[in-house]
Scaffold this active site. Structure first.
Site, PDB file in Angstrom:
ATOM      1  N   ASP A 166      -2.080  -1.050   7.591  1.00  0.00           N
ATOM      2  CA  ASP A 166      -1.528  -1.813   6.461  1.00  0.00           C
ATOM      3  C   ASP A 166      -2.354  -3.068   6.175  1.00  0.00           C
ATOM      4  O   ASP A 166      -2.673  -3.384   5.031  1.00  0.00           O
ATOM      5  CB  ASP A 166      -0.074  -2.211   6.754  1.00  0.00           C
ATOM      6  CG  ASP A 166       0.761  -1.019   7.164  1.00  0.00           C
ATOM      7  OD1 ASP A 166       0.311   0.122   6.924  1.00  0.00           O
ATOM      8  OD2 ASP A 166       1.853  -1.207   7.724  1.00  0.00           O
TER       9      ASP A 166
ATOM     10  N   ARG B 261       0.841  -1.210   0.000  1.00  0.00           N
ATOM     11  CA  ARG B 261       0.000   0.000   0.000  1.00  0.00           C
ATOM     12  C   ARG B 261       0.875   1.258   0.000  1.00  0.00           C
ATOM     13  O   ARG B 261       2.046   1.237   0.356  1.00  0.00           O
ATOM     14  CB  ARG B 261      -0.930   0.038   1.206  1.00  0.00           C
ATOM     15  CG  ARG B 261      -0.232   0.034   2.564  1.00  0.00           C
ATOM     16  CD  ARG B 261      -0.137   1.373   3.222  1.00  0.00           C
ATOM     17  NE  ARG B 261       0.712   1.331   4.405  1.00  0.00           N
ATOM     18  CZ  ARG B 261       1.987   1.587   4.378  1.00  0.00           C
ATOM     19  NH1 ARG B 261       2.604   1.893   3.261  1.00  0.00           N
ATOM     20  NH2 ARG B 261       2.698   1.536   5.493  1.00  0.00           N
TER      21      ARG B 261
ATOM     22  N   ASN C  37      13.952  -0.903   8.456  1.00  0.00           N
ATOM     23  CA  ASN C  37      13.279  -2.115   8.921  1.00  0.00           C
ATOM     24  C   ASN C  37      12.731  -1.838  10.326  1.00  0.00           C
ATOM     25  O   ASN C  37      13.475  -1.804  11.293  1.00  0.00           O
ATOM     26  CB  ASN C  37      14.296  -3.266   8.935  1.00  0.00           C
ATOM     27  CG  ASN C  37      13.663  -4.570   9.388  1.00  0.00           C
ATOM     28  OD1 ASN C  37      12.612  -4.575  10.022  1.00  0.00           O
ATOM     29  ND2 ASN C  37      14.314  -5.671   9.060  1.00  0.00           N
ATOM     30  N   LYS C  38      11.419  -1.627  10.380  1.00  0.00           N
ATOM     31  CA  LYS C  38      10.769  -1.265  11.657  1.00  0.00           C
ATOM     32  C   LYS C  38      11.122  -2.222  12.795  1.00  0.00           C
ATOM     33  O   LYS C  38      11.344  -1.804  13.911  1.00  0.00           O
ATOM     34  CB  LYS C  38       9.237  -1.367  11.530  1.00  0.00           C
ATOM     35  CG  LYS C  38       8.544  -0.348  10.746  1.00  0.00           C
ATOM     36  CD  LYS C  38       7.063  -0.276  11.136  1.00  0.00           C
ATOM     37  CE  LYS C  38       6.209  -1.493  10.830  1.00  0.00           C
ATOM     38  NZ  LYS C  38       6.059  -1.889   9.451  1.00  0.00           N
TER      39      LYS C  38
ATOM     40  N   ASP D 103      -2.652   5.891  13.124  1.00  0.00           N
ATOM     41  CA  ASP D 103      -3.575   4.741  13.251  1.00  0.00           C
ATOM     42  C   ASP D 103      -3.502   4.143  14.647  1.00  0.00           C
ATOM     43  O   ASP D 103      -4.517   3.812  15.250  1.00  0.00           O
ATOM     44  CB  ASP D 103      -3.349   3.682  12.149  1.00  0.00           C
ATOM     45  CG  ASP D 103      -1.944   3.120  12.087  1.00  0.00           C
ATOM     46  OD1 ASP D 103      -1.016   3.665  12.734  1.00  0.00           O
ATOM     47  OD2 ASP D 103      -1.739   2.104  11.382  1.00  0.00           O
TER      48      ASP D 103
ATOM     49  N   SER E  84       4.895  -1.449   2.884  1.00  0.00           N
ATOM     50  CA  SER E  84       4.185  -2.474   3.628  1.00  0.00           C
ATOM     51  C   SER E  84       4.352  -3.895   3.095  1.00  0.00           C
ATOM     52  O   SER E  84       3.405  -4.681   3.067  1.00  0.00           O
ATOM     53  CB  SER E  84       2.696  -2.091   3.641  1.00  0.00           C
ATOM     54  OG  SER E  84       2.053  -2.743   4.641  1.00  0.00           O
ATOM     55  N   SER E  85       5.570  -4.230   2.716  1.00  0.00           N
ATOM     56  CA  SER E  85       5.804  -5.594   2.235  1.00  0.00           C
ATOM     57  C   SER E  85       5.576  -6.600   3.363  1.00  0.00           C
ATOM     58  O   SER E  85       5.061  -7.697   3.128  1.00  0.00           O
ATOM     59  CB  SER E  85       7.221  -5.734   1.690  1.00  0.00           C
ATOM     60  OG  SER E  85       8.157  -5.423   2.694  1.00  0.00           O
TER      61      SER E  85
HETATM   62  C1  GLA Z   1       3.684   1.321   9.629  1.00  0.00           C
HETATM   63  C2  GLA Z   1       2.653   0.643  10.521  1.00  0.00           C
HETATM   64  C3  GLA Z   1       1.286   1.316  10.359  1.00  0.00           C
HETATM   65  C4  GLA Z   1       1.391   2.832  10.515  1.00  0.00           C
HETATM   66  C5  GLA Z   1       2.532   3.400   9.668  1.00  0.00           C
HETATM   67  C6  GLA Z   1       2.773   4.867   9.933  1.00  0.00           C
HETATM   68  O1  GLA Z   1       3.385   1.097   8.294  1.00  0.00           O
HETATM   69  O2  GLA Z   1       2.536  -0.720  10.214  1.00  0.00           O
HETATM   70  O3  GLA Z   1       0.373   0.754  11.266  1.00  0.00           O
HETATM   71  O4  GLA Z   1       1.530   3.181  11.855  1.00  0.00           O
HETATM   72  O5  GLA Z   1       3.744   2.714   9.893  1.00  0.00           O
HETATM   73  O6  GLA Z   1       1.683   5.620   9.556  1.00  0.00           O
END
Ligand code: GLA
Length: 458
Positions: free
Chosen positions: A190, A42, A233-234, A51, A145-146
């Protein structure tokens, strides 16, 4: 009941990607896939990092996706392979407990999050054996959002393989929850758009209850994604969870200042709802109650009347235990301001006036400035890229996704699109050999794509 993800039939000869995946599957497992599942990536047009505070966001699915070929069998195993040789094979027994190692965010743990979510939902003690080959076209660690697309694809195919049925909304909620096994406290945008997307329209995603409303994008402009080529990488850093924690603490501080019980308040949106205040009023409240200097742990504990142990167990997450200072004012300012921009963006799209493009562009630019200055989730390269995009003809441009690297999204008048792509290519990509080598998959026009689906060969 809300609708289930669609099952569509396709002719193998009509789709090159599916045809290749089928061949790879057969070469790997010596049998044919029973079905396929896909989950799209996305791009978030506006509404960043709100969110998880309970506020609505405005993303659309992109064409790039995770696609998996699946066979269901009596092996008693879940066997996984990836078409990208960088990602190792993996297998786990169906009777073993699924363990997700947060310290070690490997690709297959995202897959297992989806499996675990479905397993828990239905209390399945013995999952169906399956073999899967996964193919991804979403650039990893780029803010598109992979990882959630993989979780959603796996949740969907596990449901199908185990002959269960769920609505798209239920699947989105399960996948949002189960992706948190990785350790990132994501908000649900996501997974929601991956399931609820529909071709041709962006969506306003609202939470509690989760629902998606069509947002008709204005004519006369295209959306262009560009990757700054810095990977983020979160799960491998604590930036993201620190922001979640800062928002949680700000929530409690604001609640307390207004005589609400802080222990019940978890999200900034809850404070607004309880106070029956407007977003503008919440921005004033932030100015009155919070100070711009970072807060120390001691100060927070003192104001909230909690012990340092409570602070660590009730407010911090596993990977934020060592953080000493918290910017509450800046984060809350961003969240309430950004929540208001999402609603304005939706109104402008609905009104569809002659100035729409200009107004939407301004909102996107304000959003980027707020992400950069108040939320501090940009980085030098991303800011440089946003600048290049604006100078190359974008009316609005902002980082998209979690930030700290990854992609920007630009809104560009359709007639300028070609010139825009050329100018950005030259100014941002061709000036650097590493970026130049990544340019093809890093700069592209996108339009709203469809949501997750099961695909059956005709
Ligand atoms: C990541 C998280 C989402 C959102 C975005 C920032 O993509 O997975 O839930 O918080 O960051 O908007």
């Amino acid at each position: 009941m809300a609708s289930c993800p669609p099952k569509s039939k396709f002719k193998i000869t009509s789709n090159e990607r599916l045809k290749e995946l089928k061949e790879k599957f057969e070469a790997k497992f010596g049998e044919s896939p029973l079905f396929y599942a896909c989950g799209p990536g996305r791009v978030n047009l506006i509404g960043e990092h709100i969110d998880y505070c309970g506020y609505s966001v405005l993303p659309m699915a992109i064409e790039q996706s995770i696609l998996a070929a699946v066979s269901v069998n009596n092996s008693g195993m879940i066997q996984l392979a990836n078409t990208n040789p960088q990602y190792q094979d993996f297998k786990v027994s169906c009777s073993e407990e699924i363990i997700i190692d947060r310290e070690n965010p490997k690709w297959y743990f995202y897959f297992l999050c989806g499996v675990k979510g479905i397993q828990e939902k239905f209390g399945i003690t013995h999952l169906a054996g399956m073999s899967c080959v996964v193919d991804g076209t979403i650039p990893p660690s780029s803010g598109l959002s992979s990882s959630s697309a993989l979780v959603c694809c796996s949740g969907l195919l596990t449901m199908e393989a185990n002959q269960k049925s769920l609505s798209k909304v239920a699947l989105a909620e399960i996948c949002a929850k189960s992706e948190r096994y990785i350790g990132t406290e994501g908000g649900g945008m996501d997974q929601s758009i991956s399931f609820l997307a529909e071709e041709g329209t962006a969506k306003l995603i609202e939470f509690q209850p989760l629902r998606a409303t069509d947002v008709r994008l204005p004519e006369g402009a295209v959306f262009v994604i560009s990757n700054c080529c810095v990977e983020m990488n979160k799960a491998a850093s604590s930036h993201y969870n620190i922001r979640v924690v800062e928002c949680r603490i700000a929530t409690k501080m604001l609640a307390l200042s207004k005589g609400l019980d802080p222990s019940r308040m978890l999200k900034l949106s809850q404070v607004q709802t309880e106070l029956k205040a407007s977003l503008d009023e919440m921005l004033v409240l932030v100015d009155e109650v919070l100070h711009p200097d970072p807060y120390s742990r001691e100060e927070i504990c003192k104001v909230l009347g909690i012990t340092s142990e409570q602070f660590c167990t009730e407010l911090l997450s596993a990977n934020t235990q060592n953080v000493t200072h918290f910017k509450l004012y800046q984060r809350a300012k961003h969240v309430y301001g950004e929540a208001a921009r999402v609603l304005k963006f939706q109104c402008v799209c609905d009104a569809g006036s002659a100035e729409s493009l200009q107004l939407l562009g301004e909102l996107m630019n304000q959003s980027h400035a707020s992400c950069r200055d108040l939320y501090e989730c940009s980085c030098a390269e991303l800011d440089q890229l946003v600048d290049v995009c604006l100078k190359s003809g974008a009316i609005g441009c902002r980082l998209t996704g979690a930030g700290w690297g990854g992609c920007a999204v630009s809104m560009v008048p359709s007639e300028k699109a070609e010139g825009f792509l050329k100018a950005v290519r030259e100014a941002y990509y061709m000036s650097d050999p590493r970026r130049a080598s990544m340019e093809k998959q890093s700069l592209f026009v996108t339009k709203p794509g469809g949501g997750a689906a099961v695909l059956l060969e005709e």
